[in-house]
Design an enzyme around this catalytic site. Structure first.
Site, PDB file in Angstrom:
ATOM      1  N   GLN B 121       0.846  -1.191   0.000  1.00 17.40           N
ATOM      2  CA  GLN B 121       0.000   0.000   0.000  1.00 17.40           C
ATOM      3  C   GLN B 121       0.881   1.240   0.000  1.00 17.40           C
ATOM      4  O   GLN B 121       1.654   1.439   0.928  1.00 17.40           O
ATOM      5  CB  GLN B 121      -0.885  -0.047   1.242  1.00 17.40           C
ATOM      6  N   GLY B 122       0.829   2.031  -1.074  1.00 18.40           N
ATOM      7  CA  GLY B 122       1.696   3.200  -1.195  1.00 18.40           C
ATOM      8  C   GLY B 122       0.960   4.496  -0.914  1.00 18.40           C
ATOM      9  O   GLY B 122       0.458   5.143  -1.830  1.00 18.40           O
ATOM     10  N   SER B 124       1.865   6.872   2.391  1.00 19.86           N
ATOM     11  CA  SER B 124       2.725   7.865   3.046  1.00 19.86           C
ATOM     12  C   SER B 124       3.942   8.211   2.183  1.00 19.86           C
ATOM     13  O   SER B 124       4.415   7.392   1.390  1.00 19.86           O
ATOM     14  CB  SER B 124       3.229   7.334   4.381  1.00 19.86           C
ATOM     15  N   SER B 156       4.196  -1.162   3.765  1.00 19.00           N
ATOM     16  CA  SER B 156       4.257  -2.520   4.301  1.00 19.00           C
ATOM     17  C   SER B 156       4.308  -3.542   3.171  1.00 19.00           C
ATOM     18  O   SER B 156       3.556  -3.438   2.204  1.00 19.00           O
ATOM     19  CB  SER B 156       3.039  -2.799   5.174  1.00 19.00           C
ATOM     20  N   GLU B 240      -8.263  -0.119   8.460  1.00 18.64           N
ATOM     21  CA  GLU B 240      -7.004  -0.367   9.169  1.00 18.64           C
ATOM     22  C   GLU B 240      -7.111  -0.026  10.643  1.00 18.64           C
ATOM     23  O   GLU B 240      -6.243  -0.375  11.425  1.00 18.64           O
ATOM     24  CB  GLU B 240      -5.884   0.500   8.571  1.00 18.64           C
TER      25      GLU B 240
END
Lengths: 331, 376
Positions: B121-122, B124, B156, B240
């Site tokens: 997951q991109g 930040s 992550s 999340e």
């Protein structure tokens, strides 16, 4: 698993909310309003809430721990000065002992530190004793006795007076087994936890209202992160306590007695810690006003101090939790 | 109101327990070791093949269309059997289900759910953490594709990922949360380099940073419409923050059980403060399990948890860090394998008040959106 309230439980919740919104105390001066107090007492009486733990045809309670918790939470939120805690716990003792119903309003007699039921002959205080004629005491061998009440004593809780129990002749009304005693302890911890959760909600409402009105530096103080985060943390404490409470309330009648006690002790420890934090936050957010008698904040705090002490606060309940985990005797 | 299993739930639990008896991979029972991350894909596929993964997700994409409570039963049973936790994809699946068109769902969800494809997951960036909307990674349209340039961090699973759910700015003139779009971008291409970041716990397999240097993503891989990126990101973050999605309540209870064993085996070796810490760890982890039960039940009414997720996130954080403190104070100083894993559990717990939105951001959200406090 489905832990939603039933339609009846939702209706009970709304009914209790309506009574409290109409007749609860919204200012310290309301506490001295005898007409309001009498009307609230009448509303609680006619609703039958004090009979939730009366026996049904087969000796089981009319309503479960969940209904008791629903009512106790709302009464705590509205600083109800009509007895519920004491009479409900007395009713449960008589039900478990298969004793006949008390003639007058009754409560329970606790040791001077309120951490356990008192035995006949030891110094004892009747809690939540408004209009009560007698209090139940429990001897070490499980004998349940009723003692007449003497004079009023002071109470840290302005909404729930205490009475002294004279060391006079008591009347035996029945006897309890160890499992009965555990069942009762689970209910007592649950009802006081619900009372704490309700008071926390009331105290947070009070603080949130004030933080939205009070202006400093040209802004409402609730807009400052330092204040907003205190309030957010208070809400988080309440939601956590409520989650633990629901399980404990269900467990009163659905878990084996030792598990029911552990669930209720766990909830009580969590709620007792949270209640102090939330009520102190309420005082802090009110600033100087919060430290005056006229602000309701201390009435909430005092109510939670009593609810915490009844059957013990953080320490005794962490000890119960450890005992249940097979690690008793270390706290 | 009933906390006990229904008859069907109980049957499912029995079947799962029997399967676990035969198929427990006996990996490190926590996500705080590199060995776990190495074997995780295999474990994912094994759970999936046996019909114990993606229970609440649509049948069409490989799920089972059951209520979310079944995912939580899986979490509980895995923890009880000291098996590794269930791979954590809910936030990706939920976001794609909620925002993508049928073509994207059909192309990506089956492999994501079955474990054939790995995702990261991109979101930040080095200069866009809490202030995510200030992100600067650009995606520029070039006929039927977008060219992506930028730098993502705290990504992550970037080291093993085949795909990245990427949040990028598609409208250079728009500011803040406007003008962002979400994509499924293939990770295996020359324009992308990734570098693992070693965390304070020592884990090197979980976290990474990713650079996009004229990386290419087909326009048909956009999730939602152009400009929907913020909405997609908010769906991801909301999930999340939910302990029921993450299986964390069971993970914490498992650590607590291990700690109980320390004190039971050698009660004289610990002081009252350590017993007290264990007691709080029990109280808090039990509370979270009950909160999960409550949230799952509320979902039966179709309630969607928006901002209440921030409350749950803070509760989960408090539990993880209470358990973490107990872990390090009770067992962290024992210089053996278990001690090392307890130290890692503690160190890992410090990330919980940062990931998925810091504790401070959650408090802002609660104050403004739940309590109605005015903005500063």
């Amino acid at each position: 698993m489905d832990v939603r309230y039933t339609a009846e439980q939702r209706a009970l919740c709304q009914a209790a909310r309506r009574v409290i919104d109409r007749l609860g105390s919204r200012a310290v001066a309301d506490l001295a309003d005898e007409r309001r107090a009498a009307a609230l007492d009448e509303a609680v009486e006619s609703s039958g809430w004090r009979e939730l733990r009366a026996p049904d045809d087969r000796g089981g309670p009319i309503a479960s721990g969940v209904e008791v918790a629903i009512v106790a939470e709302e009464l705590g939120r509205g600083l109800a000065d009509a007895p519920f805690l004491g009479p409900t716990l007395a009713m449960e003792l008589r039900r478990l002992a298969r004793a006949s119903q008390a003639v007058d309003r009754e409560t329970v007699g606790l040791r001077r530190n309120l951490a356990a039921l008192a035995s006949p002959g030891e110094p004892a205080l009747a809690i939540d004793a408004r209009d009560a004629g007698s209090a139940l005491l429990l001897a070490a061998d499980g004998t349940l006795v009723a003692a007449g009440l003497h004079e009023k004593a002071g109470s840290i809780d302005l909404t729930r007076p205490m009475a002294l129990i004279p060391n006079t002749e008591a009347v035996t009304v029945g006897s309890l087994t160890e499992a009965d005693r555990q069942r009762w302890t689970a209910l007592a911890l649950t009802i006081t936890t619900a009372d704490l959760v309700g008071s926390m909600r009331g105290a947070l409402d009070l603080a949130v209202t004030y933080a939205g009105q009070r202006v400093q530096y040209g802004k409402q103080i609730g807009s400052f992160q330092a204040v907003a985060h205190l309030l957010a943390d208070a809400l988080v404490q309440i939601e956590g306590a409520r989650a633990a409470l629901l399980y404990a309330a269900w467990g009163v009648d659905s878990l084996a007695p030792p598990d029911a006690v552990a669930a209720a002790a766990s909830a009580k420890a969590y709620a007792a810690r949270g209640a102090r934090l939330v009520c102190e936050t309420c005082i802090q957010v009110h600033g100087g006003i919060g430290n005056t008698w006229e602000c309701l904040a201390h009435v909430y705090l005092r109510r939670t101090l009593l609810a915490t002490d009844v059957l013990g606060g953080v320490g005794p309940n962490l000890a119960r939790v450890l005992e249940h985990a097979g690690l008793g005797g270390h706290l | 109101m009933d906390f006990a299993d229904s008859a069907e739930e109980a049957r499912f639990r029995v079947r799962l327990r029997a399967w676990l008896g035969e198929n427990n991979p006996h990996l490190p029972a926590s996500s705080t070791s590199d060995e776990y991350w190495e074997k995780q894909p295999e474990w994912h596929r094994s759970l999936y093949r046996a019909g114990f993964f993606g229970l609440s997700w649509p049948v069409r994409y490989g799920g089972h269309d059951r209520p979310t409570v079944y995912d939580v039963i899986v979490d509980e049973e895995l923890a009880a059997a000291h098996a590794p936790p269930r791979p954590n994809l809910g936030y990706l699946v939920q976001a794609i289900c909620a925002h993508a068109n049928d073509d994207v769902k059909d192309r990506f969800l089956p492999d994501l759910i079955s474990g054939r494809a790995r995702w990261c997951q991109g979101f930040s960036e080095p200069d866009a953490g809490s202030d995510l909307a200030s992100l600067r990674t650009r995606a520029v349209r070039d006929s039927d594709q977008f060219i992506v340039t930028g730098h993502k961090v705290w990504t992550s699973y970037s080291d093993v990922a085949d795909w990245c759910l990427l949040l990028a700015r598609t409208d250079p003139d728009a500011r803040g949360h406007r003008g962002l779009s979400a994509f499924a971008i293939p990770m295996n291409q020359p324009g992308i380099t990734q570098r693992p970041l070693k965390m304070i716990s020592g884990v090197a397999r979980e976290f990474g940073e990713v650079t996009f240097d004229a990386a290419v993503v087909p326009a048909v891989n956009m999730i939602g419409s152009s400009g929907d990126g913020w909405a997609v990101a908010m769906t991801v973050l909301a999930h999340e923050r939910e302990p029921q999605e993450l299986g964390n309540a069971s993970r914490y209870r498992k650590t607590v059980k291990q700690l109980q064993k320390f004190l039971r085996d050698d009660p004289a070796g610990y002081d009252a403060e350590q017993f007290r810490q264990l007691a709080w760890a029990i109280v808090e982890s039990d509370m979270l399990a009950h909160l999960v039960s409550r949230r799952l039940s509320e979902r039966l009414d179709g309630l969607d948890h928006g901002v209440e997720g921030s409350i749950d996130k803070l509760l989960m954080t408090s539990v993880e860090q209470t358990v973490g403190h107990a872990a390090v104070d009770i067992a962290g100083a024992t210089h053996d394998e278990v001690g090392a894993s307890m130290l890692a559990t503690y160190l890992y717990s410090r990330a919980q008040s940062v990931m998925g939105g810091t504790a401070q951001i959650q408090r802002n959200l609660i104050a403004h959106r739940v309590l109605g406090m005015p903005r500063s």
